[in-house]
Each structure stands twice: as structure tokens, then as C-alpha cells.
Design a protein around this motif. Structure first.
Motif, short mmCIF file in Angstrom:
data_model
loop_
_atom_site.label_atom_id
_atom_site.label_comp_id
_atom_site.label_asym_id
_atom_site.label_seq_id
_atom_site.Cartn_x
_atom_site.Cartn_y
_atom_site.Cartn_z
N ARG A 159 0.85 -1.20 0.00
CA ARG A 159 0.00 0.00 0.00
C ARG A 159 0.88 1.24 0.00
N PHE A 160 0.44 2.24 -0.79
CA PHE A 160 1.20 3.47 -0.94
C PHE A 160 0.28 4.68 -0.87
N LYS A 161 0.75 5.75 -0.25
CA LYS A 161 0.08 7.04 -0.28
C LYS A 161 0.60 7.75 -1.53
N THR A 162 -0.30 8.34 -2.33
CA THR A 162 0.13 8.98 -3.58
C THR A 162 -0.49 10.37 -3.73
N THR A 163 -0.06 11.07 -4.78
CA THR A 163 -0.64 12.37 -5.11
C THR A 163 -1.48 12.28 -6.39
N GLY A 203 -7.56 10.38 -14.95
CA GLY A 203 -6.51 10.72 -15.90
C GLY A 203 -5.13 10.45 -15.32
N CYS A 204 -4.97 10.74 -14.04
CA CYS A 204 -3.71 10.45 -13.35
C CYS A 204 -3.47 8.94 -13.32
N GLU A 205 -4.53 8.21 -13.04
CA GLU A 205 -4.46 6.75 -13.00
C GLU A 205 -4.05 6.20 -14.36
N GLU A 206 -4.59 6.79 -15.43
CA GLU A 206 -4.24 6.34 -16.78
C GLU A 206 -2.76 6.55 -17.08
N LYS A 207 -2.16 7.60 -16.50
CA LYS A 207 -0.74 7.87 -16.73
C LYS A 207 0.17 6.78 -16.16
N ILE A 208 -0.24 6.15 -15.05
CA ILE A 208 0.60 5.12 -14.46
C ILE A 208 0.26 3.72 -14.98
N THR A 209 -0.87 3.58 -15.67
CA THR A 209 -1.33 2.26 -16.12
C THR A 209 -0.31 1.50 -16.96
N GLU A 217 0.06 -8.52 -9.84
CA GLU A 217 -1.12 -9.31 -10.18
C GLU A 217 -2.33 -8.40 -10.42
N GLU A 218 -2.51 -7.43 -9.53
CA GLU A 218 -3.59 -6.45 -9.67
C GLU A 218 -3.24 -5.21 -8.88
N TRP A 219 -3.87 -4.11 -9.26
CA TRP A 219 -3.63 -2.85 -8.55
C TRP A 219 -4.85 -1.96 -8.67
N ASP A 220 -4.98 -1.05 -7.71
CA ASP A 220 -6.13 -0.15 -7.68
C ASP A 220 -5.76 1.11 -6.90
N VAL A 221 -6.32 2.23 -7.32
CA VAL A 221 -6.11 3.49 -6.60
C VAL A 221 -7.45 3.92 -6.03
N ILE A 260 -4.87 6.20 -1.86
CA ILE A 260 -4.13 4.97 -1.59
C ILE A 260 -4.06 4.07 -2.83
N LEU A 261 -2.82 3.71 -3.19
CA LEU A 261 -2.56 2.76 -4.26
C LEU A 261 -2.30 1.42 -3.58
N THR A 262 -3.14 0.42 -3.90
CA THR A 262 -2.98 -0.92 -3.36
C THR A 262 -2.54 -1.83 -4.50
N VAL A 263 -1.48 -2.58 -4.27
CA VAL A 263 -0.91 -3.43 -5.31
C VAL A 263 -0.71 -4.84 -4.77
N VAL A 264 -1.24 -5.83 -5.48
CA VAL A 264 -1.02 -7.23 -5.13
C VAL A 264 0.10 -7.75 -6.02
N VAL A 265 1.17 -8.24 -5.37
CA VAL A 265 2.35 -8.68 -6.11
C VAL A 265 2.73 -10.11 -5.75
N THR A 266 3.45 -10.77 -6.67
CA THR A 266 3.94 -12.12 -6.42
C THR A 266 5.28 -12.11 -5.70
N LYS A 267 6.02 -10.99 -5.82
CA LYS A 267 7.23 -10.76 -5.03
C LYS A 267 7.37 -9.26 -4.87
N ASN A 268 8.17 -8.85 -3.89
CA ASN A 268 8.26 -7.43 -3.58
C ASN A 268 8.97 -6.66 -4.69
N VAL A 269 8.21 -5.80 -5.37
CA VAL A 269 8.75 -4.95 -6.43
C VAL A 269 8.47 -3.48 -6.09
N GLU A 270 8.56 -3.19 -4.80
CA GLU A 270 8.27 -1.84 -4.28
C GLU A 270 9.03 -0.76 -5.04
#
Length: 70
Positions: free
Chosen positions: A5-9, A14-20, A30-34, A42-52
Motif C-alpha cells: 500500500r502506498f500514499k500517492t498524489t 486521468g492520473c491513474e491512466e498515466k501510471i497504467t 497481479e492487480e492494482w487499484d487506486v 491509496i494505491l494498493t498493489v497485489v504482487v507475487t514478489k516485492n517490487v516496491e
């Protein structure tokens, strides 16, 4: 799998589309959502290994701030 989980600006869809493209290019994501309705965008990301570091790089590369939430 792990959830990061990350705090973002990010402010809008449109901002979400820029990071897609960058987020979708990280194979370990695996999946992500803002949550644009939360005060901390909050950006939540489900990962198979830590790619922070890769996630942070993707978001910062398109001009947004991002901070990991423990």
C-alpha cells in the motif's frame, strides 16, 4: 502473494491512466487499484514478489509523489 500500500498524489482517472502502462508492465504485479476517494489516494498493489522500488519508479516517472505505507 503480498499486498503493498502506498500514499500517492494521484488525483483523478486521468492520473491513474498515466501510471497504467508502467504498472501493467511489471510482471510481478497481479492487480492494482487506486482509491481516489480517500484523502491519501491509496494505491494498493497485489504482487507475487516485492517490487516496491519498481512501483515507486513508475509513479514518480510520470510526476507523482508516492510513499509506502507500512
Amino acid at each position: 502473494m503480498e499486498e503493498l500500500r502506498f500514499k500517492t498524489t494521484l488525483k483523478c482517472g486521468g492520473c491513474e491512466e498515466k501510471i497504467t502502462p508502467g504498472m501493467n508492465a511489471i510482471n510481478e504485479v497481479e492487480e492494482w487499484d487506486v482509491d481516489l476517494d480517500s484523502a491519501d489516494k491509496i494505491l494498493t498493489v497485489v504482487v507475487t514478489k516485492n517490487v516496491e522500488d519498481q512501483i515507486i519508479e513508475v509513479v514518480e516517472k510520470v510526476g507523482f509523489e508516492i510513499t509506502k505505507i507500512d
